[in-house]
Design a protein around this motif. Structure first.
Motif, PDB file in Angstrom:
ATOM      1  N   GLU A 615       0.840  -1.205   0.000  1.00  0.00           N
ATOM      2  CA  GLU A 615       0.000   0.000   0.000  1.00  0.00           C
ATOM      3  C   GLU A 615       0.872   1.251   0.000  1.00  0.00           C
ATOM      4  O   GLU A 615       0.585   2.227  -0.705  1.00  0.00           O
ATOM      5  N   LYS A 616       1.951   1.234   0.754  1.00  0.00           N
ATOM      6  CA  LYS A 616       2.881   2.370   0.764  1.00  0.00           C
ATOM      7  C   LYS A 616       3.621   2.489  -0.566  1.00  0.00           C
ATOM      8  O   LYS A 616       3.949   3.591  -1.007  1.00  0.00           O
ATOM      9  N   HIS A 617       3.877   1.354  -1.186  1.00  0.00           N
ATOM     10  CA  HIS A 617       4.617   1.333  -2.450  1.00  0.00           C
ATOM     11  C   HIS A 617       3.872   2.059  -3.567  1.00  0.00           C
ATOM     12  O   HIS A 617       4.489   2.498  -4.544  1.00  0.00           O
ATOM     13  N   ILE A 618       2.557   2.199  -3.442  1.00  0.00           N
ATOM     14  CA  ILE A 618       1.775   2.883  -4.473  1.00  0.00           C
ATOM     15  C   ILE A 618       2.300   4.296  -4.713  1.00  0.00           C
ATOM     16  O   ILE A 618       2.185   4.836  -5.820  1.00  0.00           O
ATOM     17  N   ILE A 626       1.391  -0.078  -9.085  1.00  0.00           N
ATOM     18  CA  ILE A 626       2.206  -1.141  -8.504  1.00  0.00           C
ATOM     19  C   ILE A 626       2.935  -1.853  -9.638  1.00  0.00           C
ATOM     20  O   ILE A 626       2.342  -2.159 -10.670  1.00  0.00           O
ATOM     21  N   GLY A 627       4.210  -2.120  -9.424  1.00  0.00           N
ATOM     22  CA  GLY A 627       5.034  -2.709 -10.462  1.00  0.00           C
ATOM     23  C   GLY A 627       4.927  -4.216 -10.555  1.00  0.00           C
ATOM     24  O   GLY A 627       4.119  -4.870  -9.885  1.00  0.00           O
ATOM     25  N   GLU A 628       5.773  -4.778 -11.391  1.00  0.00           N
ATOM     26  CA  GLU A 628       5.705  -6.200 -11.743  1.00  0.00           C
ATOM     27  C   GLU A 628       6.337  -7.111 -10.694  1.00  0.00           C
ATOM     28  O   GLU A 628       5.715  -8.094 -10.260  1.00  0.00           O
ATOM     29  N   ILE A 629       7.557  -6.815 -10.289  1.00  0.00           N
ATOM     30  CA  ILE A 629       8.311  -7.740  -9.442  1.00  0.00           C
ATOM     31  C   ILE A 629       9.224  -6.969  -8.495  1.00  0.00           C
ATOM     32  O   ILE A 629       9.461  -5.769  -8.660  1.00  0.00           O
ATOM     33  N   PHE A 630       9.750  -7.705  -7.501  1.00  0.00           N
ATOM     34  CA  PHE A 630      10.718  -7.165  -6.550  1.00  0.00           C
ATOM     35  C   PHE A 630      11.821  -8.200  -6.334  1.00  0.00           C
ATOM     36  O   PHE A 630      11.602  -9.404  -6.527  1.00  0.00           O
ATOM     37  N   ASP A 631      12.991  -7.722  -5.918  1.00  0.00           N
ATOM     38  CA  ASP A 631      14.030  -8.649  -5.486  1.00  0.00           C
ATOM     39  C   ASP A 631      13.491  -9.523  -4.363  1.00  0.00           C
ATOM     40  O   ASP A 631      12.574  -9.130  -3.627  1.00  0.00           O
ATOM     41  N   ALA A 632      14.095 -10.690  -4.199  1.00  0.00           N
ATOM     42  CA  ALA A 632      13.613 -11.656  -3.216  1.00  0.00           C
ATOM     43  C   ALA A 632      14.283 -11.517  -1.856  1.00  0.00           C
ATOM     44  O   ALA A 632      14.051 -12.343  -0.971  1.00  0.00           O
ATOM     45  N   ALA A 633      15.127 -10.503  -1.700  1.00  0.00           N
ATOM     46  CA  ALA A 633      15.809 -10.287  -0.424  1.00  0.00           C
ATOM     47  C   ALA A 633      15.912  -8.794  -0.169  1.00  0.00           C
ATOM     48  O   ALA A 633      15.802  -7.966  -1.089  1.00  0.00           O
TER      49      ALA A 633
END
Length: 665
Positions: A615-618, A626-633
């Motif tokens: 929600e903050k990432h918006i 909201i984007g497609e993907i994020f790093d896993a760490a």
């Protein structure tokens, strides 16, 4: 960035200037860029027009170099083109950036001059409007506006067609810029009759930093045939319009009429969404959802055929800036983008459009840029089609539509039983098997040249969850029971349970036997309307997924304990695709996880925590979406497309599920 307004001063972190914005036109065309105004991607442009086949989306106006000319003849730039060897100079004059109602607005302070710039695109037009308003000044202000061009296909290299010249023709309406290529004419109009000065200029090595990081061509030329100047006083506004439309379309609305029309259109979206629009979070995502819904203008012949039968052609762009419309993404996104937001008629049109393309029991996987025919290499998109129609029916009870679809669905099931393309076939145990050398058929579809990163050939867990759900939906819709669903259920539960790990195999009967990789695909065996997994296995599966895969930004695609796990999605194309489904976090998966979680833990009062960080990432990365993907760490950097349809759709759908006071029906 807090909210969608950012005050900028000497203490503002430089990362803010790299954050992106997106404006779309309902055709698949768009404008996008950075807050700071520098070009970072080959996709950053003021007008990426969506044109008829064979062109598809085309970069038509890359950039405008803007400056204020002071009384002492000094030019103060508002934007700066960046070269490879020069450090990025952040514009000192920029004091505020706002993104309200999908319209980016920049505020500048230059000595006594306060200036505001706003950009938008009119709906269903390949046009961009850029309005400048002088808020305050002590005397007349001269605005200099220089367009920079590099006509090319959206996906083409920043180096291609670099030697073509551009000519400018004047007319009573405005200015026409043409190239020596087959690209259309770019028309530019200023509502203050700005004077144009022919002054050819070429910048050889514009630096696209993100393209360099992605392993693509990152240095390329831009050309300018000249510049406009217009004199303004305090309280005055001027607007530049750039368009590939005919003059009759460009001149149909004044600048003020165009911005009023867009605001009224947006108000209608909020009205359709009713209670949902009262949430500030959902308010942003209602507009974000609208960005992905398109009329696919490139496929002109199909639009004509659909119109002739009384239907509309509609589709969903999977993501900006590079995806086209994909069958799988469309069906997964349909509920969140259209039904949750009160746009059932759009959902109807989208479903009808894809029904038009059914071939050999499959809907298209995707439509390549600028082409009329779809590609069909998918084992799950057609099964998601059943799910999407079911969700549509739950909102509308449109029996007439369902009855028109049932023969098509029966044909789809028959094709899957008998065997269709790409090795997709029901086996003797009632489970679907799929796979063909060189093809990626599930949603984990990374491929570089001939390397299929996660082939998953065999009997994949989510394919069979979807297959069972489709069979049960047909039973519900027709009132006829089927032995196939029962056989599928028994075989699934007898074969997919991995007792040693306490979760489900990802693939059975694969190229290397049964694959016990801990992946999120198993969650669909619980989350769908008709779960194929026995209730006794729900809790261990959900707990395993929660323990190993759930992050603040969505679900990892592989357990960190797996030797093939990749924590970071970066580097060149090979390195990125090697990580694409080998750990990388996908936000859209949080939706089905929440569905499954609530089935296991229905009394959990804190389920909203799964959406808190997203929600903050918006208000970060690409503002308002909201984007497609994020790093896993940690620190979970945003990667991939900066705006993704199913990320927005599944967040919205889950958000409404967790906040029933905003439910739109």
């Amino acid at each position: 960035m807090k909210g969608q307004t950012c005050k900028i001063n000497s203490n503002t972190p430089h990362d803010i200037f790299y954050e992106e914005w997106l404006v779309t036109n309902g055709l698949g065309g768009f404008a996008c860029g950075t807050i700071g105004g520098t070009l970072q991607r080959k996709y950053h442009a003021l007008l990426n027009a969506s044109l008829k086949s064979p062109l598809g989306r085309t970069v038509m106006l890359n950039y405008a170099l803007e400056a204020i000319i002071l009384p002492d003849r000094r030019e103060i730039p508002l934007t700066i083109l960046r070269s490879k060897d020069a450090a990025y100079e952040f514009p000192d004059s920029l004091v505020e950036f706002k993104f309200e109602n999908n319209m980016p607005t920049w505020s500048y302070q230059i000595e006594d001059i306060q200036l505001e710039k706003t950009l938008w695109m009119p709906y269903l037009q390949n046009s961009v409007y850029i309005r400048y308003a002088i808020i305050a000044c002590d005397g007349p202000v001269i605005l200099k506006w220089r367009p920079f061009l590099h006509f090319r296909g959206l996906e083409q290299s920043v180096k291609i067609h670099s030697d073509y010249a551009y000519s400018v023709n004047t007319s009573n309406e405005g200015y026409e810029i043409k190239s020596e290529t087959d690209f259309p004419t770019l028309r530019i109009l200023n509502d203050h009759h700005a004077s144009f000065t022919v002054d050819l200029q070429r910048v050889e090595n514009v630096y696209y930093e993100i393209e360099e990081k992605r392993g693509y061509d990152f240095l390329g030329p831009l050309s300018s045939p000249g510049y406009f100047t217009v004199t303004l006083n305090a309280g005055e506004k001027t607007c530049f319009i750039a368009s590939t439309e005919e003059w009759s379309t460009v001149l149909a609305m004044t600048c003020e009429e165009a911005i009023i029309a867009e605001r009224q259109r947006q108000k209608s979206l909020f009205k359709e969404a009713t209670a949902l629009s009262y949430s500030s979070t959902a308010h942003k995502l209602i507009l974000a959802a609208d960005q992905f819904i398109i009329t696919p203008i490139s496929r002109e012949a199909d639009i004509v055929r659909l119109k002739a039968s009384g239907e509309e052609s509609r589709s969903i762009v999977a993501g900006y800036p590079w995806f086209t419309d994909w069958g799988r993404d469309t069906m997964i996104s349909l509920e969140g983008l259209t039904l949750v937001t009160g746009r059932a008629s759009i959902a109807h049109a989208i479903l009808g459009t894809f029904a038009h393309y059914i071939k050999d029991g499959l809907i298209p996987n995707m439509f390549p840029e600028g082409q009329n025919k779809g590609l069909y290499h998918t084992a799950d998109a057609t099964l998601w089609f059943f799910h999407a129609v079911d969700r549509y029916m739950s909102y509308t009870e449109d029996e007439a539509f369902l009855q028109s679809m049932l023969p098509k669905f029966q044909q789809i099931i028959n094709h899957h039983i008998q065997g269709t393309r790409f090795g997709i076939k029901m086996d003797g145990d009632g489970l679907l098997i799929q796979g063909q050398e060189g093809y990626q058929l599930t949603w984990m579809d990374a491929k570089v040249e001939n390397w299929v990163v996660t082939p998953r050939r065999g009997k994949a867990v989510e394919i069979n969850a979807l297959w069972y759900n489709a069979l049960k939906l047909m039973e519900k819709w027709t009132g006829k029971t089927s032995d196939l669903a029962k056989l599928c259920f028994e075989s699934f539960n007898g074969r997919f349970w991995f007792s040693e790990g306490g979760y489900l195999y990802d693939v059975i009967e694969g190229e290397k036997g049964n694959d016990s990789s801990l992946r999120p695909n198993q969650i669909f065996s619980i989350s769908l309307q008709f779960p194929v997994l026995k209730n006794e296995y729900w809790k261990p599966v959900v707990d395993a997924v929660k323990r190993e895969l759930v992050t603040d930004y969505g679900l990892r695609t592989l357990s960190p304990r797996d030797p093939d796990f990749k924590a970071y999605y970066d580097g060149d194309l090979w390195a990125r695709d090697a990580a694409y489904h080998q750990g990388t976090v996908w936000p859209w998966l949080i939706g089905p996880f929440i569905d499954a979680w609530l089935k296991v833990y229905p009394q959990d009062k804190e389920s909203c925590r799964f959406l808190d960080t997203l929600e903050k990432h918006i208000d970060e990365n690409c503002i308002g979406t909201i984007g497609e993907i994020f790093d896993a760490a940690d620190p979970y950097h945003a990667r991939g497309c900066f705006a993704q349809a199913w990320s927005v759709a599944e967040f919205l759908r889950a958000y409404v599920k967790l906040h029933p006071e905003y439910k739109n029906r």
